[in-house]
Scaffold this active site. Structure first.
Site, PDB file in Angstrom:
ATOM      1  N   HIS A  54     -18.689 -54.284   5.477  1.00  0.00           N
ATOM      2  CA  HIS A  54     -17.757 -53.187   5.738  1.00  0.00           C
ATOM      3  C   HIS A  54     -17.310 -52.604   4.401  1.00  0.00           C
ATOM      4  CE1 HIS A  54     -14.269 -50.920   6.741  1.00  0.00           C
ATOM      5  NE2 HIS A  54     -13.407 -51.849   6.363  1.00  0.00           N
ATOM      6  N   CYS A 108     -12.337 -52.415  11.914  1.00  0.00           N
ATOM      7  CA  CYS A 108     -13.405 -52.369  10.915  1.00  0.00           C
ATOM      8  C   CYS A 108     -14.569 -53.304  11.237  1.00  0.00           C
ATOM      9  CB  CYS A 108     -12.836 -52.676   9.540  1.00  0.00           C
ATOM     10  SG  CYS A 108     -11.409 -51.648   9.123  1.00  0.00           S
ATOM     11  N   ASN A 143     -13.161 -45.695   3.163  1.00  0.00           N
ATOM     12  CA  ASN A 143     -13.173 -46.707   4.226  1.00  0.00           C
ATOM     13  C   ASN A 143     -13.190 -45.972   5.554  1.00  0.00           C
ATOM     14  OD1 ASN A 143     -12.477 -48.576   6.223  1.00  0.00           O
ATOM     15  ND2 ASN A 143     -10.999 -49.669   4.940  1.00  0.00           N
TER      16      ASN A 143
END
Length: 327
Positions: free
Chosen positions: A252, A115, A282
């Site tokens: 993020h 990520c 996500n």
């Protein structure tokens, strides 16, 4: 403060057409829309076709960039694809991108920082160009997380989606984009977020789940809300910035509750925070470029806005970056 000679000159993005809503998930597992939104802020996510892979998403993001900014890729001399869901162990996604886009003379590497990947990719591109080793670099963050999810595990399958974003970074010592960077790693906590490959052991301990993403959400949450605010503070101090100097915070897009906690602990206003999780979930290395492009398309991000990007996740790695938006 770092001296940069690299400028971000174009951006593009792509998400698959197929949507997986919270209501769809209600039919698959024991969950409901209210529960997911309350805990994550996510309403839906995009899912790649069975025949669609990270290289396909990467290429479509770059094609979107070319179409919007009328950029030529003929003189691109490095392709960096940030992903943890490559089509193959080898060839790299970047090599497939090079081939399918017909770029003649370029290096090609994949970067896996999960990520945090896109922030790391930008950092490396800035370093390569500022040092004089390269002149024009494609940095892509793209994932097909749906292919490594167990859709009977409600702790993970509600979170992740597929998508990609790309930026072009070029040599420009008069109007550089990159102001400063801060990064770190807590590999000793890596067992809290993993996806097995050749090994099913870590630090001598057997891992419980093979072949799919496994996450201890509680521990990752604790790590993120403690580590990222400290990293932001260190980055701002290093660059001699105040929180009020930041026009937009682009973290993020892991979970809205994490983002809210980070904003609360740092004094960065939530209303000046751009995230892509509500409709994309996500998307790991793709989440920051998707958020950036969302901000551009919505007319929020303007030329010379000061942006604070911060990636955090698998590894456990984190990377923050202050940039001047130069498109």
């Amino acid at each position: 403060m770092n001296v940069s000679k690299a400028r971000i000159t174009a951006i593009g993005s792509y998400v698959p057409d197929k949507k997986l809503t919270n209501h769809d998930l209600e039919e698959m597992i024991e969950t409901n829309d209210e529960w997911i939104v309350q805990r994550t802020g996510i309403k839906e996510r995009r899912i790649a076709l069975d025949t669609e892979f990270t290289s396909d998403i990467s290429i479509k993001a770059v094609e979107n960039l070319i179409e919007r900014y009328e950029k030529s890729l003929d003189d691109v001399d490095m392709v960096i694809v940030c992903t943890m869901t490559p089509d193959f162990k080898t060839p790299s996604v970047s090599a497939l991108v090079q081939a399918k886009l017909g770029i003649k003379n370029t290096g090609a590497i994949d970067l896996n920082a999960a990520c945090s990947g896109f922030a790391y990719g930008l950092h490396i591109a800035n370093g390569l160009i500022t040092s004089g080793l390269n002149k024009k670099i494609l940095v892509i963050g793209a994932e097909t997380f749906s292919k490594i999810l167990d859709y009977s595990d409600r702790s993970t399958c509600i979170l992740f989606g597929d998508g990609g974003g790309a930026v072009l970074v070029e040599f420009d010592e008069e109007n550089p984009s990159f102001i400063d960077v801060h990064m770190g790693t807590n590999g000793e906590l890596a067992h809290n977020l993993y996806c097995t490959d050749l090994s099913n052991q870590m630090f001598g301990n057997e891992l419980a789940v093979n072949g799919f993403v496994n996450q201890n959400g509680r521990e990752v949450y604790k790590w993120a809300v403690n580590t990222v605010p400290k990293g932001i503070k260190a980055l701002l101090e290093k660059a001699q910035f105040e929180t009020t100097d930041v026009d937009w915070f682009v973290p993020h897009s892991a979970n809205l509750r994490i983002i809210e906690s980070i904003c609360s602990r740092t004094g960065l206003p939530l209303e000046q925070t751009i995230y892509s999780l509500e409709y994309y979930g996500n998307t790991s290395a793709a989440s920051i470029p998707l958020s950036l492009d969302k901000g551009v398309k919505e007319g929020k991000i303007k030329t010379n806005d000061k942006m604070l990007l911060y990636g955090f996740g698998g590894g456990l790695t984190h990377a923050g970056m202050l940039i001047n938006w130069t498109i």
